[in-house]
Design an enzyme around this catalytic site. Structure first.
Site, PDB file in Angstrom:
ATOM      1  N   SER A  77       0.830  -1.195   0.000  1.00 24.03           N
ATOM      2  CA  SER A  77       0.000   0.000   0.000  1.00 24.03           C
ATOM      3  C   SER A  77       0.873   1.257   0.000  1.00 24.03           C
ATOM      4  CB  SER A  77      -0.965  -0.058   1.193  1.00 24.03           C
ATOM      5  OG  SER A  77      -1.999   0.885   1.046  1.00 24.03           O
ATOM      6  N   ASP A 121      -9.948  -4.367  -5.297  1.00 26.49           N
ATOM      7  CA  ASP A 121      -9.426  -3.566  -4.187  1.00 26.49           C
ATOM      8  C   ASP A 121     -10.256  -2.288  -4.084  1.00 26.49           C
ATOM      9  OD1 ASP A 121      -7.950  -1.869  -2.497  1.00 26.49           O
ATOM     10  OD2 ASP A 121      -6.038  -2.694  -3.152  1.00 26.49           O
ATOM     11  N   HIS A 143      -7.804  -5.309  -0.517  1.00 25.66           N
ATOM     12  CA  HIS A 143      -6.643  -4.466  -0.214  1.00 25.66           C
ATOM     13  C   HIS A 143      -5.759  -5.208   0.777  1.00 25.66           C
ATOM     14  CE1 HIS A 143      -4.469  -0.689  -0.291  1.00 25.66           C
ATOM     15  NE2 HIS A 143      -4.304  -0.794   1.010  1.00 25.66           N
TER      16      HIS A 143
END
Length: 324
Positions: free
Chosen positions: A141, A267, A296
């Protein structure tokens, strides 16, 4: 490099993006990882805590692990990565970004999606104090955005840095912010904001001249947080300026070490601009894999080894073999 085909086919429940995200964020447990902490003093007087875990046998290969927003080196996606990489002969250095190791950092500024100066310091420190011949990056991320930006923004990349894997990357930060502010992500956004506001209130007590209580109280959304704190604290005009300057997508054309991006199609944090199809097709060093499922940072795998962890090991091992 054309789109990399994905063969990730999880069980039915893990085909739901939200279930995958929540399970791996809140419920997954990883045991058996031994970490040794090292404190890295930074040139500006602040510090980073690095949590090392080592391969059973001596090795000349290491992976730097970078966590996501409000994560740390003890999150299961980091310890799971360390455990799998250790078992395949890689040492791992899990970086706790400023203020994320359980102790507040010393400066008013902290960390953000484009804070590559700290990654430069970590790479330089490792190569000056250890004898690794191969160094790899793996970011999740926010940490994935940092890794890709570092590789493409014009830093002098040491020859020991052989490759990178970036998972669930918000390559376009503004686009990702728009997604996080949508109703479908309200629970995630509230959780992020709660943790970020708690830290900002600590900053207010330490640096009352830098941010007022009234400004903190004005924060309603994550974009507001970036307007009030992240942007100004780190030298940007506001949130949009921060997003514009720090999105890794614009730097992908300059990446010249093999880099694998794994962004799941479902996601909910990522908008369409976070899938750099054109950039990957134009650069032979950038490999883009877009599985249908995964949420995610929510990739499932048998025996508690996630698909993303398996892919990273295979990718790094192939690069190590090719480098011989």
């Amino acid at each position: 490099m054309p789109l990399v085909p994905a063969d990730y086919q999880p069980p039915f429940l893990f085909r739901n993006g939200h279930f995958s995200t929540i399970y791996h964020g809140l419920l997954r447990k990883v045991d058996g990882v031994v970490q040794q902490r090292e404190r890295l003093e930074l040139p500006d007087g602040d510090f980073l805590d690095l949590d090392w875990s080592e391969s059973a046998a001596p090795t000349q290969k290491a992976v730097i692990l970078l966590h996501g927003l409000e994560g740390n080196a003890q999150r299961p996606y980091i310890t799971g990565s360390a455990k799998q990489l250790n078992s395949y002969g890689f040492d791992t250095c899990a970086v706790n970004f400023r203020g994320c190791s359980g102790e507040p950092n010393r400066k008013y500024k902290s960390y953000h999606s484009g804070a590559t100066d700290d990654l430069v310091a970590v790479v330089d420190h490792i190569l000056s104090t250890r004898t690794y011949k191969e160094l790899y990056l793996k970011g999740y991320s926010l940490g994935g955005n940092v890794a890709l930006k570092y590789l493409g923004e014009g830093n002098m990349i040491p020859e020991q840095v052989k490759g990178a894997v970036a998972v669930s990357v918000p390559c376009d930060l503004h686009d990702a912010c728009i997604e996080l502010l949508k109703p479908k992500n309200i629970l995630y956004a509230r959780r992020f904001k709660k943790h970020l506001l708690a830290k900002l209130k600590e900053k207010h007590h330490l640096f009352p001249e830098r941010v007022s209580k009234a400004r903190i109280d004005s924060i309603v959304t994550l974009k507001d947080f970036d307007d009030v704190y992240t942007g100004p604290a780190h030298g940007f005009v506001d949130a949009l300026d921060y997003y514009r300057q720090c999105s890794s997508k614009q730097f992908l054309s300059n990446v010249n070490v093999p880099s694998l991006i794994i962004n799941a199609k479902n996601d909910s944090f990522l908008g369409s601009n976070c899938y750099p199809f054109d950039e990957a097709e134009a650069n032979e060093h950038v490999h883009l894999e877009v599985p249908d499922f995964g949420g995610h940072v929510g990739f499932w795998g048998k025996q508690n080894v996630t698909y993303a962890e398996q892919r990273a090991v295979k990718f790094f091992a192939a690069l190590a073999q090719n480098d011989k």
